[in-house]
Design a protein around this motif. Structure first.
Motif, short mmCIF file in Angstrom:
data_model
loop_
_atom_site.label_atom_id
_atom_site.label_comp_id
_atom_site.label_asym_id
_atom_site.label_seq_id
_atom_site.Cartn_x
_atom_site.Cartn_y
_atom_site.Cartn_z
N SER A 18 0.73 -1.20 0.04
CA SER A 18 0.04 -0.11 -0.14
C SER A 18 0.97 0.99 0.29
CB SER A 18 -1.12 -0.04 1.24
OG SER A 18 -0.90 1.19 1.78
N ASP A 19 0.38 2.19 -1.21
CA ASP A 19 1.33 2.85 -0.72
C ASP A 19 1.60 4.20 0.40
OD1 ASP A 19 2.43 3.17 -3.30
OD2 ASP A 19 1.04 3.85 -4.69
N ARG A 20 -0.25 3.89 1.11
CA ARG A 20 0.64 4.74 2.38
C ARG A 20 0.95 4.11 2.97
NH1 ARG A 20 -2.78 4.84 6.61
NH2 ARG A 20 -3.44 2.60 6.11
N ILE A 21 1.19 2.83 3.70
CA ILE A 21 2.32 2.21 4.38
C ILE A 21 3.26 2.38 3.99
CG2 ILE A 21 2.84 -0.08 5.11
CD1 ILE A 21 0.13 0.97 6.02
N LEU A 22 3.48 2.94 2.54
CA LEU A 22 4.81 2.76 2.18
C LEU A 22 5.17 3.81 2.01
CD1 LEU A 22 5.29 1.06 -1.34
CD2 LEU A 22 6.39 0.24 0.42
N LYS A 23 4.71 5.30 2.36
CA LYS A 23 4.58 6.30 3.19
C LYS A 23 5.15 6.62 4.33
CE LYS A 23 4.02 10.99 1.62
NZ LYS A 23 3.60 11.73 2.26
N ALA A 24 4.59 5.74 4.83
CA ALA A 24 4.88 5.29 6.46
C ALA A 24 6.57 5.40 6.94
CB ALA A 24 3.41 5.14 7.28
N MET A 25 6.43 4.38 5.88
CA MET A 25 7.43 3.73 6.32
C MET A 25 9.19 4.55 5.73
SD MET A 25 6.96 -0.42 4.77
CE MET A 25 6.47 -1.95 5.85
N ASN A 26 8.05 5.40 4.87
CA ASN A 26 9.38 6.19 4.67
C ASN A 26 10.42 5.90 3.00
OD1 ASN A 26 10.73 8.93 4.20
ND2 ASN A 26 12.38 8.50 5.35
N ARG A 27 10.02 4.67 2.64
CA ARG A 27 10.27 3.95 1.61
C ARG A 27 11.04 4.41 0.38
NH1 ARG A 27 13.50 -0.39 2.26
NH2 ARG A 27 12.83 -0.98 0.25
N LYS A 28 10.45 5.86 0.34
CA LYS A 28 10.76 7.07 -0.81
C LYS A 28 10.21 5.92 -2.40
CE LYS A 28 14.07 8.59 1.56
NZ LYS A 28 14.38 7.56 3.07
N HIS A 29 9.36 5.35 -2.11
CA HIS A 29 9.00 4.58 -3.53
C HIS A 29 7.75 4.39 -3.64
CE1 HIS A 29 8.35 0.48 -2.75
NE2 HIS A 29 10.16 0.28 -1.88
N THR A 30 7.11 4.09 -4.47
CA THR A 30 5.47 3.45 -4.46
C THR A 30 5.21 2.46 -5.67
OG1 THR A 30 4.89 4.77 -6.60
CG2 THR A 30 4.70 5.82 -5.22
N ILE A 31 4.19 1.63 -4.97
CA ILE A 31 4.23 0.57 -5.86
C ILE A 31 3.61 0.33 -7.76
CG2 ILE A 31 2.17 -1.12 -6.00
CD1 ILE A 31 4.10 -1.83 -4.08
N ALA A 32 3.93 1.37 -7.61
CA ALA A 32 3.35 1.47 -8.92
C ALA A 32 5.35 1.98 -9.73
CB ALA A 32 3.37 2.74 -9.83
N LEU A 33 6.03 2.59 -9.07
CA LEU A 33 8.10 2.61 -9.79
C LEU A 33 8.08 0.68 -9.55
CD1 LEU A 33 10.50 5.18 -8.28
CD2 LEU A 33 10.46 2.79 -7.63
N TYR A 34 7.14 0.49 -8.29
CA TYR A 34 8.15 -1.62 -8.01
C TYR A 34 7.01 -1.88 -9.62
CZ TYR A 34 9.66 -5.60 -6.09
OH TYR A 34 10.13 -6.94 -5.76
N PHE A 35 6.73 -1.91 -9.71
CA PHE A 35 6.13 -2.38 -11.02
C PHE A 35 6.76 -2.45 -12.18
CE2 PHE A 35 1.28 -3.32 -8.47
CZ PHE A 35 1.51 -4.54 -8.55
N ASP A 36 6.73 -0.78 -12.15
CA ASP A 36 7.79 -0.95 -13.48
C ASP A 36 9.31 -0.74 -13.33
OD1 ASP A 36 7.38 1.35 -15.60
OD2 ASP A 36 8.76 2.68 -14.83
N LEU A 37 9.60 -0.92 -12.66
CA LEU A 37 11.02 -2.02 -12.41
C LEU A 37 10.81 -3.25 -12.90
CD1 LEU A 37 12.49 -0.20 -9.25
CD2 LEU A 37 13.83 0.38 -10.93
#
Ligand code: 5AD
Ligand code: SF4
Length: 475
Positions: free
Chosen positions: A285-304
């Protein structure tokens, strides 16, 4: 007159970097008159190389220290006082507190200070003082450790392991809110290219055929080359692949934000880089990724993932996932499952979120109850296991080049790794350790493959290129 050797016992917890660090600690102590022992009760010096990534890992250290105190009463079989050192990330995180909690401990040494172990041990033995050395140093510990590099990992049969680790980068500047690494391993640091090449050549001279480059953020590697210019991981891999008899290269762990185009292209262009990539996404979830300070979204991950698969269609993907990060709702968790469904990882590591003191996420009030974390982890692991088994089964009837690393349950059973890091078991009367052989996969389980050696190959046919030739890769 020769003085009797003293015994050194090192127990390693946690990640591959700790495995590597333990060999470096042995490297600096062996010249001081120590021999490694597997019998803890014989040891003059015990080193526990610890892990602090999750609570359970840290607790294990204290129970081991309790056991050491009970069995040994502070003395070894020879009746001599045993010196106990706690190294690794628990040492770095807890420092002085370890001395208070565990009276059996004499030395606490953080990961940046292993080059000082001989001095610490000698001082503690002489002065009977208890010592803590957890300062982050300006000096380059690798430069000092380099001078004593004699040892590499061994197999349980005490032979040189054909597959070795080599730390190229240490520390992390990403500060994911759940993670202790930036505090225990410090800021990101990359070793110079020439030091890495020298160390790799030494490993290869000892019999190593495969090297896994290690770093908490290995793909952020930017060490200086001989012209004083910053080198990317892709160009480091390129330089390493020129070393004769070094047949296979791997690297771990990578961050999505540092997965550069040249590294993706290297997977396509360099046959020594194994078709396997560990790329943690942590949460769907992008919301959780943000709270984790991961600095990427799931869209970026799929793109990779799309780009990586386009460049290297046969690549096996692996990941790390955390369930139950503070504030994770059922809907957030469903998004994690959806990512897993979409990518279908060949392998994965999944964890319940574990509160780490001093990290921002530990302060959050919306902690997820333990039973919900357990339910989520169970569901997730069921799905991951299905995908892992399906991937393993897809290899049945294929012929894969396998690097044999150790003997299995019986002396005729050899265990090696496929290019995709699967464990492959074969029966053979010949000693296969250190050789790359083509093996036909005949059966697949969740954690390993059964194979038969291809009888047409002769014993010198172990060069990776001969297997990799043409477009019929691995078939
Ligand atoms: N709780 C659970 N898992 C964690 N990891 C790191 N910190 C924590 C934590 N506090 C996991 C991440 C990381 C892997 C090495 O360990 O998934 O990628
Ligand atoms: Fe920890 Fe990895 Fe995040 Fe760095 S990038 S803080 S090592 S999880």
């Amino acid at each position: 007159m020769t003085t009797a050797k003293k015994s050194l016992y090192i127990k390693t917890y946690g990640c591959q970097m700790n495995v590597y660090d333990s060999t470096r600690m042995a490297d600096v102590l062996i010249p001081e008159g120590y021999n490694e022992t597997e019998d803890i009760s014989d040891a003059d010096v015990i080193v526990l190389n610890t892990c602090h990534i999750r609570e359970k890992a840290a607790e294990k250290v204290y129970s081991e220290l309790g056991r050491i105190r009970q069995i040994k009463d502070g003395r070894n079989k020879k009746g001599k006082k045993t010196l106990v050192a706690v190294a690794g990330c628990v040492a770095q995180a807890e420092g002085e507190e370890i001395l208070q909690r565990a009276p059996v401990v004499d030395i606490v040494v953080g990961p940046q200070n292993y080059h000082r172990l001989p001095t610490l041990v000698a001082t503690a033995q002489k002065t009977k003082q208890r010592l803590v050395d957890t300062n982050f140093q300006e000096t380059d510990k690798f430069r000092i450790l380099n001078k004593t590099h004699t040892k590499t990992q061994t197999t349980p049969q005490k032979r040189i392991a054909p597959s070795a680790f080599l730390t190229v980068q240490e520390g992390c500047d990403k500060f994911c809110t759940f993670c202790v690494v930036p505090y225990t391993r410090g800021v990101e640091y990359s070793r110079p290219v020439s030091d890495i090449i020298t160390e790799a050549k030494k490993q290869v001279a000892l019999g190593v055929r495969e090297i896994t480059l290690l770093g908490q953020n290995v793909n952020a590697y930017h060490g200086l080359d001989e012209n004083g210019k910053s080198s990317s991981l892709a160009s480091l891999l390129d330089s390493l692949s020129g070393i004769p008899n070094l047949e296979r290269l791997r690297y771990t762990t990578s961050h999505p934000c540092d997965m550069s185009n040249d590294l993706i292209a290297a997977h396509r262009d360099n046959p020594k880089i194994m078709p396997y990539l560990h790329l943690p996404f942590q949460a769907g979830s992008d919301r959780i990724l943000k709270a984790m300070n991961r600095k990427h979204t799931i869209a970026l991950y799929f793109d990779l993932i799309d780009k990586i698969r386009a460049a290297s269609p046969e690549i096996a993907l692996s990941t790390d996932i955390i369930v139950g990060f503070p504030g994770e709702s059922d809907a957030d968790f469903e998004e994690t499952l959806a990512v897993v469904e979409k990518v279908r990882f060949a392998q994965a590591y999944s964890f319940k979120y574990s509160t780490r003191p001093g990290t921002p996420a530990a302060e959050k009030t919306e902690q997820v109850p333990e039973h919900i974390k357990s339910e989520r982890l169970q569901r997730l692991q069921k799905l991951l296991n299905q995908h892992q088994l399906a991937f393993n089964q897809s290899c049945v009837d294929r012929t894969l080049p396998v690097l044999f690393e150790k003997i299995g349950r019986n002396p005729q059973q050899y265990i090696g790794r496929s290019p995709y890091l699967q464990s492959v078991h074969v029966q053979s009367n010949d000693d296969l350790i250190g050789q790359i052989k083509r093996a036909k996969i005949v059966d697949a389980g969740p954690n390993s493959l059964q194979a038969e050696l291809n009888m047409t190959q002769n014993s010198t046919q172990n060069h990776y290129d001969t297997v990799y030739a043409g477009n019929t890769i691995y078939n």
